[in-house]
Design an enzyme around this catalytic site. Structure first.
Site, PDB file in Angstrom:
ATOM      1  N   TYR A  25       0.846  -1.188   0.000  1.00  0.00           N
ATOM      2  CA  TYR A  25       0.000   0.000   0.000  1.00  0.00           C
ATOM      3  C   TYR A  25       0.891   1.252   0.000  1.00  0.00           C
ATOM      4  O   TYR A  25       1.409   1.678   1.021  1.00  0.00           O
ATOM      5  CB  TYR A  25      -0.910   0.028   1.231  1.00  0.00           C
ATOM      6  CG  TYR A  25      -1.801  -1.193   1.390  1.00  0.00           C
ATOM      7  CD1 TYR A  25      -2.124  -2.010   0.305  1.00  0.00           C
ATOM      8  CD2 TYR A  25      -2.317  -1.531   2.635  1.00  0.00           C
ATOM      9  CE1 TYR A  25      -2.935  -3.118   0.463  1.00  0.00           C
ATOM     10  CE2 TYR A  25      -3.134  -2.638   2.802  1.00  0.00           C
ATOM     11  CZ  TYR A  25      -3.439  -3.435   1.723  1.00  0.00           C
ATOM     12  OH  TYR A  25      -4.243  -4.539   1.895  1.00  0.00           O
ATOM     13  N   GLN A  81      -7.559 -13.779   4.902  1.00  0.00           N
ATOM     14  CA  GLN A  81      -8.139 -12.483   4.547  1.00  0.00           C
ATOM     15  C   GLN A  81      -8.647 -12.552   3.106  1.00  0.00           C
ATOM     16  O   GLN A  81      -7.853 -12.488   2.169  1.00  0.00           O
ATOM     17  CB  GLN A  81      -7.102 -11.364   4.708  1.00  0.00           C
ATOM     18  CG  GLN A  81      -7.715  -9.985   4.552  1.00  0.00           C
ATOM     19  CD  GLN A  81      -6.714  -8.873   4.813  1.00  0.00           C
ATOM     20  OE1 GLN A  81      -6.655  -7.901   4.057  1.00  0.00           O
ATOM     21  NE2 GLN A  81      -5.926  -9.000   5.866  1.00  0.00           N
TER      22      GLN A  81
END
Length: 316
Positions: free
Chosen positions: A61, A178
C-alpha cells in the site's frame, strides 16, 4: 465494542478493524489516489479512541507509505492496537511491484515492516497473495521460523484457496485468512467460509463495502470524477451494468440503516458480519469523520427479517 477470538490465536479483536489500503497514497499498484497523511493519522487515532483494537496494513500500500503512516500514528497510542501486515509484494530501485515468496525476501520484508511500523513484533503477518504458487511452502516455512524467533506473534494468509491453505497447514497452523467479501461479492460462501470454520481459521474480510460503492456516499457522478490513478475506475463493480445494480443495493442498505439511524455503510458491514465464520471486517478510514460514521458497525447487527430483505434483492 464486541470482540471475537481470531482463529487459533490468543487475540481477541473487535469486529471491525482499521484498513489502510487507501492511505498508502498514489504510489503503487491499485491505489486510491492522493491522500492527506495528517487526516489518515487522525482517523487511526479516532478509531482507537472509539474502541477499535486492530489495524491492517501492507507494504504494497503505497510501497511502504501506509506502514509508515501507521507507524507515526502508533507513536501516540498507548496501549497500542494490534498491528497486522503482509508480505510477498516487493519492489526494487525501479519501484515496480512484483510477487516474491523466497525465504530471503520473506526475512527482509519482516525486518522492513518492523522498521517502518516502529514495533518489535508483528501481531499477525500474512502472505498477501499466493504468488508464485510453487513458493508457498518456502515462504510459510520461513514465516513459521520468524514466529518461533519472536519476530511475529501469529501467521496467516490472504487470497488463498482451501487447497493452498491445506498446503500451508501441513507445515504450520494457519491463524487466519483475509478474503474479499461483501453483499456484492459473496463467492467465498460456497467453499472458503465452510473450510475456515471446519479448520478453526479466523476470517478477516476486506472490501465489505465493495471498495466504497456500498458506503452510502457513492454516486455515478463521484465515480466519474475519481482520480485518474484510482484503481476503481477500471473495476467492473464501478462500470455498467454492475454499477447501477450496486448503487441500487446501496440504496436498499441505506433504507434499512435509516430505520436505526445508520448509514448504508454500517448495514453493509453488519451484513458481512452476520456470518459466524467472519471474525472481523476491515474498514478503510481516511479521516475522522468516516470513523464517526462507521464505528457503530462494531456492535450493530441486522435482524433476520432485514437479512432476508437483502437476500431477496440479491436473488433477483
Amino acid at each position: 465494542m464486541q470482540t471475537r477470538k481470531l482463529g487459533n490465536s490468543d487475540l481477541k479483536i473487535t469486529s471491525i478493524g482499521v484498513g489502510t489500503w487507501a492511505i498508502g497514497g498514489p504510489d503503487g499498484n491499485y491505489n486510491w489516489g492522493p491522500q492527506n497523511d495528517e487526516d489518515s493519522i487522525e482517523a487511526i487515532k479516532r478509531a482507537v479512541e472509539r474502541g477499535i483494537n486492530w489495524i491492517d496494513t501492507a507494504p504494497a500500500y503505497g510501497k511502504g507509505h501506509s506502514e509508515e503512516v501507521v507507524g507515526k500514528a502508533l507513536q501516540s497510542l498507548f496501549p497500542r492496537p494490534y498491528v497486522f501486515t503482509k508480505n510477498s509484494l516487493v519492489w526494487g530501485e525501479d519501484r515496480v511491484i512484483t510477487n516474491r515468496l523466497k525465504a530471503d525476501s520473506i526475512r527482509k520484508e519482516c525486518e522492513d515492516s518492523l522498521k517502518r511500523l516502529g514495533v518489535e513484533t508483528l501481531d499477525l503477518w500474512q502472505i498477501h497473495w499466493p504468488n508464485p504458487d510453487p513458493d508457498i511452502e518456502e515462504a510459510w516455512k520461513e514465516m513459521a521460523k520468524l514466529k518461533k524467533a519472536g519476530k511475529v506473534q501469529w501467521i496467516g494468509v490472504s487470497n488463498f484457496t482451501p487447497a493452498q491453505m491445506k498446503r500451508a497447514q501441513a507445515i504450520a497452523p494457519v491463524t487466519s485468512l483475509q478474503p474479499p467479501y461483501s453483499a456484492a461479492r459473496r463467492d467465498i460462501e460456497k467453499e472458503i467460509l465452510p473450510f475456515c470454520k471446519e479448520n478453526g481459521i479466523g476470517v478477516l474480510v476486506y472490501s465489505p463495502m465493495q471498495a466504497g460503492i456500498l458506503s452510502g456516499k457513492m454516486t455515478k457522478e463521484r465515480v466519474q470524477n475519481m482520480a485518474l490513478s484510482d484503481w476503481r475506475r477500471n473495476n467492473d463493480h464501478f462500470k455498467e451494468p454492475f454499477l447501477s445494480r450496486n448503487l441500487a443495493l446501496q440504496d436498499l442498505l441505506g433504507k434499512i440503516g435509516a430505520r436505526h439511524g445508520h448509514s448504508a455503510g454500517v448495514v453493509a458491514l453488519a451484513w458481512a458480519l452476520r456470518r459466524d465464520e467472519v471474525t472481523g471486517a476491515i474498514v478503510g478510514f481516511r479521516n475522522p469523520d468516516q470513523v464517526e460514521g462507521l464505528a457503530a458497525a462494531g456492535d450493530f447487527r441486522l435482524s433476520k427479517d432485514e437479512i432476508e430483505e437483502v437476500e431477496m434483492f440479491l436473488s433477483n
